[in-house]
Design an enzyme around this catalytic site. Sequence first.
Site, PDB file in Angstrom:
ATOM      1  CG  HIS A  17      -1.922  -0.992   1.384  1.00  0.00           C
ATOM      2  ND1 HIS A  17      -2.056  -1.766   2.511  1.00  0.00           N
ATOM      3  CD2 HIS A  17      -2.909  -1.389   0.540  1.00  0.00           C
ATOM      4  CE1 HIS A  17      -3.077  -2.593   2.364  1.00  0.00           C
ATOM      5  NE2 HIS A  17      -3.618  -2.389   1.172  1.00  0.00           N
ATOM      6  CE  LYS A  41     -13.323  -6.823   4.468  1.00  0.00           C
ATOM      7  NZ  LYS A  41     -12.773  -6.133   3.307  1.00  0.00           N
ATOM      8  NE  ARG A  90      -3.062  -7.091  -4.404  1.00  0.00           N
ATOM      9  CZ  ARG A  90      -3.849  -7.186  -3.357  1.00  0.00           C
ATOM     10  NH1 ARG A  90      -3.370  -7.565  -2.210  1.00  0.00           N
ATOM     11  NH2 ARG A  90      -5.136  -6.919  -3.463  1.00  0.00           N
ATOM     12  CB  SER A 127      -4.308  -6.329   4.855  1.00  0.00           C
ATOM     13  OG  SER A 127      -4.002  -5.080   4.312  1.00  0.00           O
TER      14      SER A 127
HETATM   15  P1  ADP Z   1      -9.766  -3.867   0.133  1.00  0.00           P
HETATM   16  O1  ADP Z   1     -10.226  -4.110   1.515  1.00  0.00           O
HETATM   17  O2  ADP Z   1     -10.619  -2.931  -0.656  1.00  0.00           O
HETATM   18  O3  ADP Z   1      -9.328  -5.108  -0.619  1.00  0.00           O
HETATM   19  P2  ADP Z   1      -7.062  -3.216   0.816  1.00  0.00           P
HETATM   20  O4  ADP Z   1      -6.912  -2.337   1.992  1.00  0.00           O
HETATM   21  O5  ADP Z   1      -6.635  -4.636   0.979  1.00  0.00           O
HETATM   22  O6  ADP Z   1      -8.483  -3.001   0.262  1.00  0.00           O
HETATM   23  O7  ADP Z   1      -6.217  -2.603  -0.379  1.00  0.00           O
HETATM   24  C1  ADP Z   1      -6.561  -1.356  -0.917  1.00  0.00           C
HETATM   25  C2  ADP Z   1      -6.017  -1.253  -2.308  1.00  0.00           C
HETATM   26  O8  ADP Z   1      -4.589  -1.249  -2.251  1.00  0.00           O
HETATM   27  C3  ADP Z   1      -6.367  -2.440  -3.191  1.00  0.00           C
HETATM   28  O9  ADP Z   1      -7.527  -2.207  -3.876  1.00  0.00           O
HETATM   29  C4  ADP Z   1      -5.221  -2.486  -4.137  1.00  0.00           C
HETATM   30  O10 ADP Z   1      -5.487  -1.566  -5.161  1.00  0.00           O
HETATM   31  C5  ADP Z   1      -4.061  -1.932  -3.363  1.00  0.00           C
HETATM   32  N1  ADP Z   1      -3.103  -2.935  -2.885  1.00  0.00           N
HETATM   33  C6  ADP Z   1      -3.227  -3.785  -1.863  1.00  0.00           C
HETATM   34  N2  ADP Z   1      -2.110  -4.525  -1.700  1.00  0.00           N
HETATM   35  C7  ADP Z   1      -1.254  -4.122  -2.663  1.00  0.00           C
HETATM   36  C8  ADP Z   1       0.076  -4.509  -3.050  1.00  0.00           C
HETATM   37  N3  ADP Z   1       0.739  -5.475  -2.417  1.00  0.00           N
HETATM   38  N4  ADP Z   1       0.636  -3.869  -4.117  1.00  0.00           N
HETATM   39  C9  ADP Z   1      -0.061  -2.917  -4.764  1.00  0.00           C
HETATM   40  N5  ADP Z   1      -1.296  -2.514  -4.455  1.00  0.00           N
HETATM   41  C10 ADP Z   1      -1.895  -3.111  -3.424  1.00  0.00           C
END
Ligand code: ADP
Length: 159
Positions: A17, A41, A90, A127
């Site tokens: 992120h 959630k 990703r 995450s």
């Molecule tokens: P959600 O709960 O909407 O899946 P996240 O908090 O997991 O959201 O992630 C938010 C955004 O960050 C994702 O939609 C994605 O675009 C981006 N993201 C998450 N992990 C990565 C990563 N390892 N590399 C690049 N972008 C990422």
Amino acid sequence: MIRVVCPGSFDPVTNGHLDIISRAAKLHDEVVVAVLRNPSKSSLFTADERVEILAEVTKGISNVKVAKFDGLIVDFCRANDISAIVKGLRAVSDFDYEMQMAQMNYNQAGVETLFMTTNPLYAFLSSSLVKEFARFGGDVAGLAPDPVLRRLTERLVAG
Ligand code: ADP
């Protein structure tokens, strides 16, 4: 002035992120990191904790702001004069859903979505994997910033 948003749950924020946020901050005047508060959630960290962590780990980037939102991201964009959503991609598996969501958001509100490809160092990172490995004693140093590592240890030991 071009203001964009990086939306997500950030439960917790990872180095993947942060990489997207900092690269987006180089390309736009202002980046708002918008933390989704979704009561239906279950999350490890509360929305306020996630905001606090993000504020701490982005404090060195002057054009990044952190906020909380619920409901539709397009409504958040309208209310905050945000012209585009920035998403990290990703793998191909992210693409189908993200494209559909981007088209829906454009259809509903004319809000553009810009995709940035992940840094290959973090292509596997999410995450949920960080939480899962941390919970069972895996080594997640290097995958999330220090304030997250500290809080993960506290939370998972306490929990
Ligand atoms: P959600 O709960 O909407 O899946 P996240 O908090 O997991 O959201 O992630 C938010 C955004 O960050 C994702 O939609 C994605 O675009 C981006 N993201 C998450 N992990 C990565 C990563 N390892 N590399 C690049 N972008 C990422």
